[in-house]
Each structure stands twice: as C-alpha cells, then as structure tokens.
Design an enzyme around this catalytic site. Sequence first.
Site, PDB file in Angstrom:
ATOM      1  N   LYS A   1       0.834  -1.216   0.000  1.00 53.25           N
ATOM      2  CA  LYS A   1       0.000   0.000   0.000  1.00 53.25           C
ATOM      3  C   LYS A   1       0.867   1.263   0.000  1.00 53.25           C
ATOM      4  CE  LYS A   1      -1.628   1.614   4.099  1.00 53.25           C
ATOM      5  NZ  LYS A   1      -1.261   3.033   4.257  1.00 53.25           N
ATOM      6  N   ASN A   2       1.876   1.291   0.873  1.00 55.81           N
ATOM      7  CA  ASN A   2       2.672   2.515   1.020  1.00 55.81           C
ATOM      8  C   ASN A   2       3.598   2.777  -0.163  1.00 55.81           C
ATOM      9  OD1 ASN A   2       1.410   2.978   3.397  1.00 55.81           O
ATOM     10  ND2 ASN A   2       3.194   2.610   4.714  1.00 55.81           N
TER      11      ASN A   2
ATOM     12  N   CYS B   1      -4.497  12.753  13.564  1.00 56.34           N
ATOM     13  CA  CYS B   1      -4.948  11.392  13.311  1.00 56.34           C
ATOM     14  C   CYS B   1      -4.703  10.589  14.568  1.00 56.34           C
ATOM     15  CB  CYS B   1      -4.261  10.783  12.103  1.00 56.34           C
ATOM     16  SG  CYS B   1      -2.682  10.082  12.479  1.00 56.34           S
TER      17      CYS B   1
ATOM     18  N   ASP C   1       5.554   0.601  11.903  1.00 56.46           N
ATOM     19  CA  ASP C   1       4.357  -0.109  11.434  1.00 56.46           C
ATOM     20  C   ASP C   1       4.331  -1.576  11.859  1.00 56.46           C
ATOM     21  OD1 ASP C   1       3.451   2.199  10.306  1.00 56.46           O
ATOM     22  OD2 ASP C   1       3.776   1.621   8.222  1.00 56.46           O
TER      23      ASP C   1
ATOM     24  N   ARG D   1       1.104  14.294  13.472  1.00 56.31           N
ATOM     25  CA  ARG D   1       1.518  14.109  12.081  1.00 56.31           C
ATOM     26  C   ARG D   1       1.369  15.362  11.211  1.00 56.31           C
ATOM     27  NH1 ARG D   1      -0.528   8.282  10.123  1.00 56.31           N
ATOM     28  NH2 ARG D   1       1.344   8.309   8.870  1.00 56.31           N
ATOM     29  N   PRO D   2       2.153  16.384  11.497  1.00 55.94           N
ATOM     30  CA  PRO D   2       2.080  17.602  10.683  1.00 55.94           C
ATOM     31  C   PRO D   2       2.664  17.387   9.284  1.00 55.94           C
ATOM     32  CG  PRO D   2       3.865  17.768  12.273  1.00 55.94           C
ATOM     33  CD  PRO D   2       3.199  16.447  12.523  1.00 55.94           C
TER      34      PRO D   2
ATOM     35  N   ASP E   1       4.403  20.096   7.910  1.00 53.27           N
ATOM     36  CA  ASP E   1       5.226  21.309   7.798  1.00 53.27           C
ATOM     37  C   ASP E   1       6.482  21.087   6.960  1.00 53.27           C
ATOM     38  OD1 ASP E   1       5.860  19.609  10.030  1.00 53.27           O
ATOM     39  OD2 ASP E   1       7.312  21.099  10.696  1.00 53.27           O
ATOM     40  N   LEU E   2       7.070  19.899   7.047  1.00 56.15           N
ATOM     41  CA  LEU E   2       8.321  19.660   6.310  1.00 56.15           C
ATOM     42  C   LEU E   2       8.067  19.604   4.801  1.00 56.15           C
ATOM     43  CD1 LEU E   2       9.878  16.966   8.693  1.00 56.15           C
ATOM     44  CD2 LEU E   2      10.405  19.400   8.587  1.00 56.15           C
TER      45      LEU E   2
ATOM     46  N   ARG F   1      -8.248  -0.489   5.493  1.00 57.94           N
ATOM     47  CA  ARG F   1      -7.467   0.553   4.802  1.00 57.94           C
ATOM     48  C   ARG F   1      -6.165  -0.014   4.256  1.00 57.94           C
ATOM     49  NH1 ARG F   1      -5.692   4.772   8.384  1.00 57.94           N
ATOM     50  NH2 ARG F   1      -4.448   5.079   6.517  1.00 57.94           N
TER      51      ARG F   1
ATOM     52  N   ARG G   1      -4.736  10.587   5.133  1.00 56.65           N
ATOM     53  CA  ARG G   1      -3.714  11.643   5.193  1.00 56.65           C
ATOM     54  C   ARG G   1      -2.783  11.603   3.984  1.00 56.65           C
ATOM     55  NH1 ARG G   1      -0.118  12.405   7.846  1.00 56.65           N
ATOM     56  NH2 ARG G   1      -0.368  14.453   8.721  1.00 56.65           N
TER      57      ARG G   1
ATOM     58  N   LEU H   1       8.816   7.103  16.733  1.00 61.33           N
ATOM     59  CA  LEU H   1       8.364   7.908  15.605  1.00 61.33           C
ATOM     60  C   LEU H   1       7.071   8.672  15.858  1.00 61.33           C
ATOM     61  CD1 LEU H   1      10.493   6.027  14.086  1.00 61.33           C
ATOM     62  CD2 LEU H   1       9.264   6.811  12.092  1.00 61.33           C
TER      63      LEU H   1
HETATM   64  C1  UD1 Z   1       4.643   6.898   6.438  1.00 60.94           C
HETATM   65  C2  UD1 Z   1       3.814   5.650   6.256  1.00 60.94           C
HETATM   66  C3  UD1 Z   1       3.352   5.128   7.610  1.00 60.94           C
HETATM   67  C4  UD1 Z   1       4.552   4.936   8.545  1.00 60.94           C
HETATM   68  C5  UD1 Z   1       5.401   6.209   8.600  1.00 60.94           C
HETATM   69  C6  UD1 Z   1       6.696   6.016   9.361  1.00 60.94           C
HETATM   70  C7  UD1 Z   1       2.780   5.975   4.096  1.00 60.94           C
HETATM   71  C8  UD1 Z   1       1.534   6.289   3.334  1.00 60.94           C
HETATM   72  N1  UD1 Z   1       2.658   5.992   5.425  1.00 60.94           N
HETATM   73  O1  UD1 Z   1       3.810   7.887   7.042  1.00 60.94           O
HETATM   74  O2  UD1 Z   1       2.696   3.873   7.408  1.00 60.94           O
HETATM   75  O3  UD1 Z   1       4.076   4.657   9.844  1.00 60.94           O
HETATM   76  O4  UD1 Z   1       5.763   6.630   7.259  1.00 60.94           O
HETATM   77  O5  UD1 Z   1       7.435   4.989   8.816  1.00 60.94           O
HETATM   78  O6  UD1 Z   1       3.811   5.710   3.537  1.00 60.94           O
HETATM   79  N2  UD1 Z   1       6.753  14.761  10.510  1.00 60.94           N
HETATM   80  C9  UD1 Z   1       6.791  16.108  10.802  1.00 60.94           C
HETATM   81  N3  UD1 Z   1       6.521  17.008   9.784  1.00 60.94           N
HETATM   82  C10 UD1 Z   1       6.234  16.587   8.515  1.00 60.94           C
HETATM   83  C11 UD1 Z   1       6.214  15.221   8.232  1.00 60.94           C
HETATM   84  C12 UD1 Z   1       6.486  14.325   9.251  1.00 60.94           C
HETATM   85  O7  UD1 Z   1       7.029  16.520  11.946  1.00 60.94           O
HETATM   86  O8  UD1 Z   1       6.018  17.456   7.646  1.00 60.94           O
HETATM   87  C13 UD1 Z   1       7.029  13.785  11.586  1.00 60.94           C
HETATM   88  C14 UD1 Z   1       5.827  12.899  11.897  1.00 60.94           C
HETATM   89  O9  UD1 Z   1       4.936  13.503  12.795  1.00 60.94           O
HETATM   90  C15 UD1 Z   1       6.494  11.668  12.476  1.00 60.94           C
HETATM   91  C16 UD1 Z   1       7.801  11.577  11.667  1.00 60.94           C
HETATM   92  O10 UD1 Z   1       8.013  12.878  11.138  1.00 60.94           O
HETATM   93  O11 UD1 Z   1       6.802  11.845  13.814  1.00 60.94           O
HETATM   94  C17 UD1 Z   1       7.777  10.569  10.542  1.00 60.94           C
HETATM   95  O12 UD1 Z   1       6.613  10.780   9.771  1.00 60.94           O
HETATM   96  P1  UD1 Z   1       6.535  10.431   8.216  1.00 60.94           P
HETATM   97  O13 UD1 Z   1       7.706   9.614   7.825  1.00 60.94           O
HETATM   98  O14 UD1 Z   1       6.263  11.691   7.469  1.00 60.94           O
HETATM   99  O15 UD1 Z   1       5.242   9.521   8.182  1.00 60.94           O
HETATM  100  P2  UD1 Z   1       4.235   9.422   6.982  1.00 60.94           P
HETATM  101  O16 UD1 Z   1       4.976   9.680   5.711  1.00 60.94           O
HETATM  102  O17 UD1 Z   1       3.006  10.216   7.276  1.00 60.94           O
END
Ligand code: UD1
Length: 423
Positions: free
Chosen positions: A22-23, A119, A310, A124-125, A127-128, A402, A95, A332
């Site tokens: 899926k991812n 969520c 995960d 899970r922002p 911002d990055l 999902r 998301r 995480l």
């Molecule tokens: C993806 C996976 C999810 C997995 C996660 C971590 C998909 C669709 N989902 O989620 O199954 O659990 O990776 O391996 O591939 N963060 C920020 N700002 C941002 C983005 C992220 O602070 O703009 C933080 C998040 O809150 C979290 C960390 O960075 O603490 C990692 O998140 P991220 O790798 O972005 O997770 P997803 O891509 O949402």
Amino acid sequence: MNYLQINRANTLNGNIKISGAKNAALPLIAMTILAKNRVDIKNLPHVVDIKTLLKLLSNLGASCSDFSNGSDIISISTSALHETKATYDIVRTMRASILVLGPILARFGHCEVSLPGGCAIGQRPVDLHLKALEQMGAVINIEAGYIHATAPDGLKGCQIIFDKITVTGTANIVMAAALAKGITTITNAAREPEVVQLCEILNASGVKIDGISTGVLTIHGTDGKLVDIAEFSVIPDRIEAGTYLCAGAITNSELTLENANHKHLGAVIAKLEEMGNKISFTDTTITIHPSKVQKHVKIVTQEYPGFPTDMQAQFLALTTQADGTSIIEERLFENRFMHVSELQRMGADISLSGHTATIVGGTKLSGTDVMATDLRASSALVLAGLIADGVTNVHRIYHLDRGYDSLEVKLQNVGADIKRLNE
Ligand code: UD1
C-alpha cells in the site's frame, strides 16, 4: 459495520500470498500525475486507501480503469486531469492524499489540498513538505483549512535538508523536483523501499536521480516536461509480510509467504530470529520455522533500515507470549500505543511510561470484544485473537481494511477460525 470474529487457532499451516505494498502504491499512483502516457500498474493491493486515492484522482479528472473486478492491474491516464483541489471529504479519510500536492503543483503551478489534521496515532504535521516546497519557490498560504500552493514561476531545484526523516515528505518532494527546473538535493531523505521504488521508476522514466536508497537524493528536474512511464509492478508489502510472520510465531506455526521480499524485512527478521525463530527464504518466499519458546526482546522503532513503527503493535502482541519481560520503545509517533489498553482487556500485562511499553510475557489472553484504533493496532488485536481463549471480536475493522488485502481470507486459507460478520 463489519467486525472480525476469531476463535482460538490450533496451529496454522500453509502458504500466504503477499499483496503489493500500500505505502509504495500510494506515491506511485500520485506519480502518474507526472506522466504524459497512460500508466499500467501491476500488483496493486485491494485495500481501501488505494481506492480512496483512485477516487481522488478521478475527481480531479484522471481516468482510471475499473479496479473493482478482482484484478490487481490498473491503467491510469492523467492527460485530462484539470482540477487541482483535493477536498476535505477525501483528505480527512486518508492523510496520504497530501501526496498529490507535489506533483500537481509541479505540473500545473497551483494546487489546493485540505489540511489533513490530526490522526489517531499522533499529530503528524506536514510542515516539512510545505517548507521544502517553499524553498523550491512555491508560495504557500493556509486558509480556511486548506493549503493553497502556487508556483507562478515554476518550481526550481534547490538544496533541501529535512529536519526529520519523512517518508511521504520525501516522496512528495521527489515528485515535485522531477518536473522542477534544475537540480534538487534532498539531504536526510527517507530510505524506505517504497521511496526507493518511486525513485527507481522516475529514474527509468527519464528523471535522473542519483543516490537512490541513500539519505541524499539528487534529482535532475525536467523543467516541466511530462515523463513517459513504462508498466511496472508494485513491490510486495513488507508490513503485511511481517504481520503474517508474527502470526506464525505467536501460533507456533510454520508459514510460507509467497511474493515476499526478505531484503525489505531485515530488522523484522532479525528480531524474530532473536526471539528464537528460524527464518528461511528464497528470492520470492519467506518461511518462518517458529520456536516453541519466544524469547523476550528489546525493540526501538526507527526509520528504515531500522525496526519499522508499522510493526510495533504486532510485536507488542507477540511479546505478551514471550518467556520474560520485553521493552518496546516507540520513537516515531507520540500516540501509537492505543492497542495496549485493548490487549490489557484481553489479559495482557503491559505498563506504559511515555514512549515505552514494558510487556511481561507468558500471560494467558482471553477473548473478548475489542476495538481497533488504527491500521496496525487492528492487526495486533487479530494476532492476539488467534491465541486467546474463547472468542475475540475485533470491531471497527475499517481501519484494517485501509491497509490489509483480504486478511481474513488469507488467514482462513492457512487454517485460522476467523470470519467477517456484520454488527
Ligand atoms: C509513512 C507511512 C506510515 C509509517 C510512517 C513512518 C505511508 C503512506 N505511510 O507515514 O505507514 O508509519 O511513514 O514509517 O507511507 N513529521 C513532521 N513534519 C512533517 C512530516 C512528518 O514533523 O512534515 C514527523 C511525523 O509527525 C512523524 C515523523 O516525522 O513523527 C515521521 O513521519 P513520516 O515519515 O512523514 O510519516 P508518513 O509519511 O506520514
């Protein structure tokens, strides 16, 4: 609403075919926005998140072949895509809809995406994602719950250093950089196999990307030229595979996974081996030869190639049956232990302190009614149900749907007593 009813399993036995990841499939579907041709995708999993993203693309004007007929192949053309707004009704259910932001902005110069909001597993922002797009020349405003992004002069390559490793953030910026003018370097890029596949396909489609599978990606943008993407097959789902390996370990059953890639499961296989299990594999299969006694372990979740967040919930269920006290630290996400209270209701001895769970193994679990709280938490409750005395009813399995393709059918085929019922 559907729920799963599970009776304690004797040992399971047989083969389980792993679906596409899926991812990996989500960013690859978003990637079709960068294509000038109709793109054929094979090994797509039948899970709700995929259907949600296909619906989003269709709403934007893309044409997708029928994916409801049981086939795992789809054909997507985005040549008539004209809408550039991902609305709240879809984004709130998934998301990962944020993955269309990079490619739409790169192709059309403007895009609106509803803010995903909180969520279950934490804040899970995004911002990055936004900061990186701004560095590439985008102007971003947040108004009335929507991200409004424009790039009047197009996106330009630049140096991006992510403060934190982000999986969908890396995918989004790789896709934006693919059509940008000039070279983009992403430092602290995610190295997950799903990100690697996205980069490999773009690289094979004429977007030169250096450093694939390392933490520094260099993307040579096409300056707005859409790309030609040949047919490809989605990589196997490593989290689904890891979940069934845990099913083998917890029920003391030998199981063989087909269409699986052991190379993506290094940290998971290492932990199962540390617990005493033997794992054998070929290029496309993984077999677990379980140990009668599961040894207690210490696990810390990390970005790939570390132990995946995960898989945390499934190992937490498994360690309730270990020979001593295990420690699991979640690094995480701040709120990813909601399965703990449900497992405690089944009799598990778990204490939580901040981001760390301490699990006293060897407890007898009893079946009861439990509630799934997020995708992976759901599968942990199913694993617990396989060994709990009596009947376990797992409610709110829309979370499970999902991301797991036909979970109950795959488990039935190896001898589990599990069925989907309607409340
Ligand atoms: C993806 C996976 C999810 C997995 C996660 C971590 C998909 C669709 N989902 O989620 O199954 O659990 O990776 O391996 O591939 N963060 C920020 N700002 C941002 C983005 C992220 O602070 O703009 C933080 C998040 O809150 C979290 C960390 O960075 O603490 C990692 O998140 P991220 O790798 O972005 O997770 P997803 O891509 O949402």
